[in-house]
Design an enzyme around this catalytic site. Sequence first.
Site, PDB file in Angstrom:
ATOM      1  N   ARG A 176       0.833  -1.198   0.000  1.00  0.00           N
ATOM      2  CA  ARG A 176       0.000   0.000   0.000  1.00  0.00           C
ATOM      3  C   ARG A 176       0.868   1.248   0.000  1.00  0.00           C
ATOM      4  O   ARG A 176       0.532   2.271  -0.599  1.00  0.00           O
ATOM      5  CB  ARG A 176      -0.952   0.002   1.211  1.00  0.00           C
ATOM      6  CG  ARG A 176      -1.775   1.277   1.345  1.00  0.00           C
ATOM      7  CD  ARG A 176      -2.966   1.114   2.287  1.00  0.00           C
ATOM      8  NE  ARG A 176      -2.635   0.385   3.503  1.00  0.00           N
ATOM      9  CZ  ARG A 176      -2.040   0.912   4.576  1.00  0.00           C
ATOM     10  NH1 ARG A 176      -1.644   2.175   4.565  1.00  0.00           N
ATOM     11  NH2 ARG A 176      -1.808   0.175   5.645  1.00  0.00           N
ATOM     12  N   TYR A 220     -17.684  16.581 -16.186  1.00  0.00           N
ATOM     13  CA  TYR A 220     -18.067  15.172 -16.125  1.00  0.00           C
ATOM     14  C   TYR A 220     -18.981  14.921 -14.929  1.00  0.00           C
ATOM     15  O   TYR A 220     -18.692  15.349 -13.807  1.00  0.00           O
ATOM     16  CB  TYR A 220     -16.806  14.303 -16.028  1.00  0.00           C
ATOM     17  CG  TYR A 220     -17.061  12.869 -15.664  1.00  0.00           C
ATOM     18  CD1 TYR A 220     -17.967  12.091 -16.387  1.00  0.00           C
ATOM     19  CD2 TYR A 220     -16.414  12.295 -14.577  1.00  0.00           C
ATOM     20  CE1 TYR A 220     -18.218  10.781 -16.041  1.00  0.00           C
ATOM     21  CE2 TYR A 220     -16.653  10.976 -14.227  1.00  0.00           C
ATOM     22  CZ  TYR A 220     -17.560  10.220 -14.953  1.00  0.00           C
ATOM     23  OH  TYR A 220     -17.801   8.920 -14.596  1.00  0.00           O
ATOM     24  N   ASP A 247      -8.436  18.544 -15.704  1.00  0.00           N
ATOM     25  CA  ASP A 247      -8.697  17.155 -16.084  1.00  0.00           C
ATOM     26  C   ASP A 247      -8.261  17.021 -17.543  1.00  0.00           C
ATOM     27  O   ASP A 247      -8.895  17.556 -18.451  1.00  0.00           O
ATOM     28  CB  ASP A 247     -10.184  16.850 -15.920  1.00  0.00           C
ATOM     29  CG  ASP A 247     -10.506  15.383 -16.210  1.00  0.00           C
ATOM     30  OD1 ASP A 247      -9.729  14.731 -16.936  1.00  0.00           O
ATOM     31  OD2 ASP A 247     -11.544  14.899 -15.731  1.00  0.00           O
ATOM     32  N   LYS A 271      -9.046   5.594 -19.547  1.00  0.00           N
ATOM     33  CA  LYS A 271      -9.418   6.006 -20.895  1.00  0.00           C
ATOM     34  C   LYS A 271      -8.230   5.893 -21.857  1.00  0.00           C
ATOM     35  O   LYS A 271      -7.730   4.803 -22.091  1.00  0.00           O
ATOM     36  CB  LYS A 271      -9.991   7.426 -20.832  1.00  0.00           C
ATOM     37  CG  LYS A 271     -11.062   7.645 -19.761  1.00  0.00           C
ATOM     38  CD  LYS A 271     -12.221   6.664 -19.840  1.00  0.00           C
ATOM     39  CE  LYS A 271     -13.419   7.062 -18.990  1.00  0.00           C
ATOM     40  NZ  LYS A 271     -13.181   7.057 -17.538  1.00  0.00           N
TER      41      LYS A 271
END
Length: 381
Positions: A48, A101, A174, A199
């Site tokens: 982690r 978005y 973004d 994406k």
Amino acid sequence: MSDFSTRAIHAGQEFDPTTGAVVPPIYMSSTFVQDGIGGFRGGYEYARGGNPTRDSLQTLLASLEGGTHAYSFASGLAAEDALLRAILAPGDHVLMGNDVYGGTHRLVNRLHVPWGVELSTVEMSNADAVRAAIRPGVTRVLWLETPSNPLMKITDIAALVAIGHEAGAIVVVDNTFATPYLQQPLALGADVVVHSTTKYLGGHSDVIGGAVVLSDEEIAEKVAFLQFGAGAISAPMEAWLTVRGIKTLAVRMDRHSSNAHTIAATVESHPAIERVYYPGLESHPGHEIAARQMSDFGGMLSLALKGGPEAAKRVAEGTEVFQLAESLGGVESLIGYPTEMTHASVKGTELAVPENVIRLSVGIEGIDDLLGDITAALDRA
């Protein structure tokens, strides 16, 4: 290494020193043996907190965006949430675009607003409107998305950076639609870049991930702690798949952009079309700004149908090469109906997408097949 394509293939991707393997291995281990208590090999203790495969992706992302720090997360929204928690406190104001978005708006509106954060939206392509909406000393985050999703609005990054910084705000961009291959927000003055690496960076519709890239040491330290402390990390396999996708980002984006431009220019005159939303067209109101701050115009476009919602649905459900699905940025072409799919969470609000709009994620298939498919569907609209 100065060339983008060279860095996309080599940054953070040194061959394995033990075997000479050209492709670095996937480190699936959850923990790492210590050379005595506190004797960490390479700084690795527990996955982690750090993993070599995730580190290779983060090094690559920082190189491509021109930042000094990058942090990889389990999803784009996890990346955005970590960033927002790192920099916001109750009473702070966030200013976003009025067609941001839907998932990003939902994140702030449903998770951060109840915590005491204020949220408002504005037409980001209008600098005067942004200047009027920003609250000096109160607006902590000015959140830009350009091209926007799904109406492909273009924001002048440099101009809004100046407005944001004058008001004391942190400017976040973004860059998911453009990717670092087509647009470099940090070079234009932005403070932070975020991505849904699901994406274009991953590029093959087989991995979910997100990233935060920046050069500000103070913010970077806070994001790093939240990545570790809250634990929404990208897993080794997902990190490795994202790296593999990024290696072909440049050649893919060239083809995505070429195909999308051809489709946009061709269907613009189709009798079923009311409007084409694509910044590569000279008819697009943000074309000149896009041409200035982007090296090409990307693979995303939206179409407004003269026949209204029913015509839009018929087209969205009537293609064969374009597959009806959410998400975007993969090698295969996708079509969606935003008001009921990607932006359903903002239906009925000021962020609602017009009901006659469909969104295309143009893939890298043969252009004749793509044109034939979408044109046939429009003919039936």
